[in-house]
Design a protein around this motif. Sequence first.
Motif, mmCIF file in Angstrom:
data_model
loop_
_atom_site.group_PDB
_atom_site.id
_atom_site.type_symbol
_atom_site.label_atom_id
_atom_site.label_comp_id
_atom_site.label_asym_id
_atom_site.label_seq_id
_atom_site.Cartn_x
_atom_site.Cartn_y
_atom_site.Cartn_z
ATOM 1 N N VAL A 171 36.643 32.962 39.122
ATOM 2 C CA VAL A 171 37.192 33.664 40.283
ATOM 3 C C VAL A 171 38.300 32.866 40.948
ATOM 4 O O VAL A 171 39.245 33.452 41.517
ATOM 5 N N ASN A 172 38.244 31.538 40.882
ATOM 6 C CA ASN A 172 39.287 30.739 41.506
ATOM 7 C C ASN A 172 40.649 30.972 40.857
ATOM 8 O O ASN A 172 41.684 30.835 41.520
ATOM 9 N N VAL A 177 46.001 33.299 41.413
ATOM 10 C CA VAL A 177 47.074 34.217 41.030
ATOM 11 C C VAL A 177 47.399 35.142 42.202
ATOM 12 O O VAL A 177 48.570 35.373 42.539
ATOM 13 N N GLY A 178 46.356 35.669 42.837
ATOM 14 C CA GLY A 178 46.570 36.587 43.953
ATOM 15 C C GLY A 178 47.276 35.951 45.127
ATOM 16 O O GLY A 178 48.002 36.633 45.868
ATOM 17 N N LEU A 192 39.345 39.630 32.454
ATOM 18 C CA LEU A 192 38.366 39.107 33.406
ATOM 19 C C LEU A 192 37.057 38.682 32.755
ATOM 20 O O LEU A 192 36.418 37.736 33.193
ATOM 21 N N GLY A 193 36.598 39.418 31.743
ATOM 22 C CA GLY A 193 35.446 38.976 30.973
ATOM 23 C C GLY A 193 34.101 39.317 31.593
ATOM 24 O O GLY A 193 33.964 40.224 32.410
ATOM 25 N N THR A 194 33.116 38.528 31.211
ATOM 26 C CA THR A 194 31.727 38.793 31.558
ATOM 27 C C THR A 194 31.070 37.548 32.138
ATOM 28 O O THR A 194 31.439 36.417 31.800
ATOM 29 N N SER A 195 30.079 37.768 32.997
ATOM 30 C CA SER A 195 29.393 36.645 33.641
ATOM 31 C C SER A 195 28.677 35.755 32.629
ATOM 32 O O SER A 195 28.462 34.568 32.883
ATOM 33 N N GLU A 196 28.325 36.316 31.490
ATOM 34 C CA GLU A 196 27.675 35.520 30.447
ATOM 35 C C GLU A 196 28.547 34.364 30.000
ATOM 36 O O GLU A 196 28.058 33.334 29.537
ATOM 37 N N ASP A 200 33.068 35.355 37.377
ATOM 38 C CA ASP A 200 32.354 35.529 38.637
ATOM 39 C C ASP A 200 33.232 36.233 39.667
ATOM 40 O O ASP A 200 33.043 36.087 40.874
ATOM 41 N N CYS A 201 34.170 37.017 39.197
ATOM 42 C CA CYS A 201 35.081 37.758 40.065
ATOM 43 C C CYS A 201 34.446 39.067 40.517
ATOM 44 O O CYS A 201 33.760 39.739 39.749
ATOM 45 N N LYS A 202 34.662 39.421 41.766
ATOM 46 C CA LYS A 202 34.280 40.721 42.302
ATOM 47 C C LYS A 202 35.542 41.541 42.534
ATOM 48 O O LYS A 202 36.648 41.000 42.643
#
Length: 326
Positions: A171-172, A177-178, A192-196, A200-202
């Motif tokens: 998420v950082n 980027v934002g 973005l991918g997966t938490s696995e 950890d982005c919302k």
Amino acid sequence: MRFYDHLEELYGLPAFTFPAPGETMKLPEPDAVAWRIAAQGYGAEETWESAFGRFCAEVDTTRVRALIVGLWEDPEDTDPSGVIEALLSARDRLPALRSVFLGDIVVEECEISRISQTDVTPLLAGFPELEEFGVRAGEGISVGETLRLEFPALRHDALRRLTVQSGGLPVNVVRGVGASELPALAHLELWLGTSEYGADCKAADLEPILSGARLPRLRHLALRNSEIQDEIAAAVASAPVVARLEVLDLSMGTLSDDGAAALLSGQPLTHLKKLDLHHNYLSEPVRQRIHTMLEPMGVEVDLDQDDAEWDEGDDGTVRRYVCVGE
């Protein structure tokens, strides 16, 4: 989807792999190709930095426009800090460099989830005229230290294209980027991918991107490969940045009918040139609704489902998979 093949082009130039030690071949003109520089595998006698040194000695680097960084010695246990340092040390010899891709590493060399990374923004700071930057990233481990991608906020006035490929983006990085000032950026692509695998982005973390406040020239937005694709679609539905886009890409993730319904009930998408939703989990009625709403208005729609995979548990619950994780 897995990375079985190396990049074939960069910056509109065909990729050419700089020869290994002892190989003899006629080299192309320095500005005619995207030069791929790589170590020759685990335990190779020549390091990436040594290969780059040979490259600088044999090629007129003042004319080089694009560089592809391939395998360094052990991407599972070593991040590319040495690669970045070598490039920065040579920046005065690379005045024409406009595009860099860091981590063109395929599955037989290392799974994307295991590719070590580091803070890549010194490359952008060191090459203020860079127009394209891409990176492939996972999460390596070295002596108990996690080697993850970092992208603290920065300003870069020339960058037009930014691509981050990951099976689990921290998420950082999304927040960095934002928070960055990228006034020339026209193409932004985040996997973005997966938490696995570390994502950890919302959806709320994407708000600075979706507002478009720091991205006045953005025309192509890809928020791909996410296990929260439905939530992202709902956030995009009312995002100010969408009105100026030509291409919206929410592909490669776990998009379901709920996410598509939220997207279609939001602001009009008929101004788009393309809506890319390939690798989705949409029902046929929803697919038909999308086609009917957008294609007559001239919007190219990609709803391919060929590589979408899911499992059904004993209790009837369905698990949907992103396109690229491991």
